[in-house]
Design a protein around this motif. Structure first.
Motif, PDB file in Angstrom:
ATOM      1  N   VAL A   1      32.095  55.761  31.270  1.00  0.00           N
ATOM      2  CA  VAL A   1      30.972  55.002  30.546  1.00  0.00           C
ATOM      3  C   VAL A   1      30.904  53.624  30.519  1.00  0.00           C
ATOM      4  N   THR A   2      32.024  52.954  31.038  1.00  0.00           N
ATOM      5  CA  THR A   2      31.979  51.414  31.153  1.00  0.00           C
ATOM      6  C   THR A   2      31.814  51.389  32.715  1.00  0.00           C
ATOM      7  N   GLY A   3      31.712  52.084  33.296  1.00  0.00           N
ATOM      8  CA  GLY A   3      31.209  51.862  34.788  1.00  0.00           C
ATOM      9  C   GLY A   3      32.071  52.391  35.892  1.00  0.00           C
ATOM     10  N   SER A   4      33.307  51.975  35.841  1.00  0.00           N
ATOM     11  CA  SER A   4      34.292  52.205  36.786  1.00  0.00           C
ATOM     12  C   SER A   4      35.742  52.583  36.016  1.00  0.00           C
ATOM     13  N   ILE A   5      36.365  53.355  36.861  1.00  0.00           N
ATOM     14  CA  ILE A   5      37.883  53.944  36.282  1.00  0.00           C
ATOM     15  C   ILE A   5      38.631  52.456  36.774  1.00  0.00           C
ATOM     16  N   GLY A   6      37.912  51.870  37.791  1.00  0.00           N
ATOM     17  CA  GLY A   6      38.973  50.770  38.540  1.00  0.00           C
ATOM     18  C   GLY A   6      38.939  49.745  37.630  1.00  0.00           C
ATOM     19  N   LEU A   7      38.388  49.680  36.645  1.00  0.00           N
ATOM     20  CA  LEU A   7      38.551  48.505  35.735  1.00  0.00           C
ATOM     21  C   LEU A   7      39.151  48.389  34.384  1.00  0.00           C
ATOM     22  N   LEU A   8      39.698  49.752  34.322  1.00  0.00           N
ATOM     23  CA  LEU A   8      40.491  49.962  32.856  1.00  0.00           C
ATOM     24  C   LEU A   8      41.891  50.065  32.777  1.00  0.00           C
TER      25      LEU A   8
ATOM     26  N   GLU B   1      41.305  37.428  31.301  1.00  0.00           N
ATOM     27  CA  GLU B   1      40.086  38.215  31.138  1.00  0.00           C
ATOM     28  C   GLU B   1      38.857  37.269  31.394  1.00  0.00           C
ATOM     29  N   GLN B   2      39.028  36.340  31.134  1.00  0.00           N
ATOM     30  CA  GLN B   2      37.823  35.229  31.533  1.00  0.00           C
ATOM     31  C   GLN B   2      37.523  35.136  33.063  1.00  0.00           C
ATOM     32  N   ALA B   3      38.812  35.172  33.431  1.00  0.00           N
ATOM     33  CA  ALA B   3      38.755  34.703  35.036  1.00  0.00           C
ATOM     34  C   ALA B   3      38.078  36.134  35.573  1.00  0.00           C
ATOM     35  N   VAL B   4      38.200  37.466  35.158  1.00  0.00           N
ATOM     36  CA  VAL B   4      37.908  38.512  35.762  1.00  0.00           C
ATOM     37  C   VAL B   4      36.332  38.513  35.319  1.00  0.00           C
TER      38      VAL B   4
ATOM     39  N   MET C   1      39.299  39.927  46.118  1.00  0.00           N
ATOM     40  CA  MET C   1      38.946  39.986  44.634  1.00  0.00           C
ATOM     41  C   MET C   1      40.221  39.475  43.939  1.00  0.00           C
ATOM     42  N   GLY C   2      41.456  39.793  44.438  1.00  0.00           N
ATOM     43  CA  GLY C   2      42.693  39.141  43.703  1.00  0.00           C
ATOM     44  C   GLY C   2      42.766  37.717  44.044  1.00  0.00           C
ATOM     45  N   ARG C   3      42.263  37.229  45.115  1.00  0.00           N
ATOM     46  CA  ARG C   3      42.281  35.718  45.527  1.00  0.00           C
ATOM     47  C   ARG C   3      41.287  34.922  44.548  1.00  0.00           C
ATOM     48  N   LEU C   4      39.980  35.349  44.433  1.00  0.00           N
ATOM     49  CA  LEU C   4      38.750  35.068  43.677  1.00  0.00           C
ATOM     50  C   LEU C   4      39.289  34.772  42.171  1.00  0.00           C
ATOM     51  N   ILE C   5      39.977  35.851  41.732  1.00  0.00           N
ATOM     52  CA  ILE C   5      40.585  35.795  40.237  1.00  0.00           C
ATOM     53  C   ILE C   5      41.596  34.650  40.033  1.00  0.00           C
ATOM     54  N   ARG C   6      42.563  34.785  41.007  1.00  0.00           N
ATOM     55  CA  ARG C   6      43.575  33.770  40.960  1.00  0.00           C
ATOM     56  C   ARG C   6      42.868  32.180  40.906  1.00  0.00           C
ATOM     57  N   GLU C   7      42.071  31.993  41.933  1.00  0.00           N
ATOM     58  CA  GLU C   7      41.352  30.594  41.927  1.00  0.00           C
ATOM     59  C   GLU C   7      40.986  30.272  40.599  1.00  0.00           C
TER      60      GLU C   7
END
Ligand code: IPM
Ligand code: MG
Length: 361
Positions: free
Chosen positions: A258-265, A321-324, A350-356
């Motif tokens: 229900v939160t969109g994707s299991i890839g986020l939790l 969390e804010q970066a995500v 995706m990892g690079r963008l969050i790191r940045e």
């Protein structure tokens, strides 16, 4: 601070998502002035391939020598139910939970602001938001009860799995739930099947006793079948949901959808004293392994939980969390959360963008 972190990269997409999470961990450490040391720990199907068993001797000791454990995922069709127990990755997962005494499994289900349109529920329901914390008992109940399979005289083969709970086990998970509720919206929903199960009636009586100790926390009993329905009807009503092992296993998958994707939790498994174990709630997704398609966000958010719950470093957790959220708000999506026709990016990007985002704060 100096942190020593055990890495169980595991199987399938495990190594890829752990790589990105480690990149984020390093970025946070640099930003906030921490030193991090990593210890690779072999566990899962990859361990079966390498040394013949999924839970090699000394696995728990190696983890215990660290401050926290980060796990990618274990499992895959290669080590299926037809294999002996010691070769199956799930055996290792249950063993490490038990050996480290990780009885409390925290599985937050949050509908992140940028993902509101990924919620499969009605628009009016999504608008009310979802921010619940599933507190699943993780080292007891039917997962760890006595199992048997035997030949009967007149009914063919019969099998049994025993579900047992002691007052002590219920009380310690209950306390975790009430304490967490005090840091959130002061509400606990305890999920059971007290209209049928004796373990649930004991569960309920212990929870009621605890509820009196926490008069500032609103408390309710919810039957598990009703809870499954309420999660798709009006998930915004829940704050902390506490439940036994198997109910929690099932309901947390429902939450994730229900939160969109299991890839986020993300998730955190914690005990009293031993290092906590942090892992995405998704599995090893062998169908997309090694293709740079997996969503690393659940593992990255698990690192945020590590800072929050093992290291008591809320600022570092908030930064992750804010970066995500910032990257999602800019519209970047991995294939699992992209809309049909929308351009998706890979695991590494995706990892690079969050790191940045963390580096440029
Ligand atoms: C989970 C998983 C595990 C569980 C399996 C892989 C044994 O589904 O962490 O939710 O049932 O606990
Ligand atoms: Mg599960």
């Amino acid at each position: 601070m100096n942190y020593k972190i055990a890495l169980i990269r595991g199987d399938g997409i495990g190594p890829e998502v752990v790589n990105e999470a480690v990149g984020v961990l390093d970025a946070v450490a640099r930003k906030f002035g921490h030193q991090v040391e990593y210890v690779d720990v072999l566990m899962g199907g990859c361990a079966t391939d390498a040394v013949g068993k999924s839970y090699p001797d000394g696995t728990a000791e190696k983890c215990r020598a660290c401050d926290a454990v980060l796990l990618g995922a274990v499992g895959g069709p290669k080590w299926g139910a037809d294999k002996p127990a010691e070769q199956r990755p799930e055996t290792a997962l249950l063993a490490i939970r038990k050996d480290l005494g990780l009885y409390a499994n925290l599985r937050p289900a949050v509908l992140r602001p940028a993902m509101a349109d990924a919620c499969p529920l009605k628009k009016e329901t999504a608008e009310q938001g979802i921010d619940l914390m599933m507190v699943r008992e993780l080292t007891g109940g039917i997962y760890f009860g006595k199992r048997d399979k035997y030949q009967t005289e007149d009914r063919g083969v019969e099998a049994t799995d025993l579900m047992a709970y002691s007052e002590k086990e219920i009380e310690r998970i209950g306390r975790r739930a009430f304490e967490l509720a005090r840091l959130r919206r002061h509400k606990v929903s305890s999920v059971d099947k007290a209209n049928v199960l004796e373990t649930s009636r004991l569960w309920r009586s212990v929870m009621h006793r605890l509820a009196e100790e926490y008069p500032d926390v609103a408390y309710e009993d919810v039957l598990v079948d009703n809870c499954a329905m309420q999660i798709v009807r009006a998930p915004g009503q829940f704050d902390v949901v506490v439940t036994e092992n198997m109910f929690g296993d099932i309901l947390s998958d429902e939450d994730s959808m229900v939160t969109g994707s299991i890839g986020l939790l993300p998730s955190a498994s914690i005990g009293d004293g031993a290092p906590g174990l942090y892992e995405p709630i998704h599995g090893s997704a062998p169908d997309i392994a090694g293709q740079d398609k997996a969503n690393p966000i659940a593992t990255i958010l698990s690192v945020a939980m590590m800072f929050r719950y093992s290291f008591q470093k809320a600022a570092e957790a908030d930064a992750i969390e804010q970066a995500v959220d910032a990257v999602l708000a800019e519209g970047w999506r991995t294939p699992d959360i992209a809309k049909p026709g929308e351009k998706a990016i890979g695991t590494r990007e995706m990892g690079r963008l969050i790191r940045e985002k963390i580096e440029n704060r």
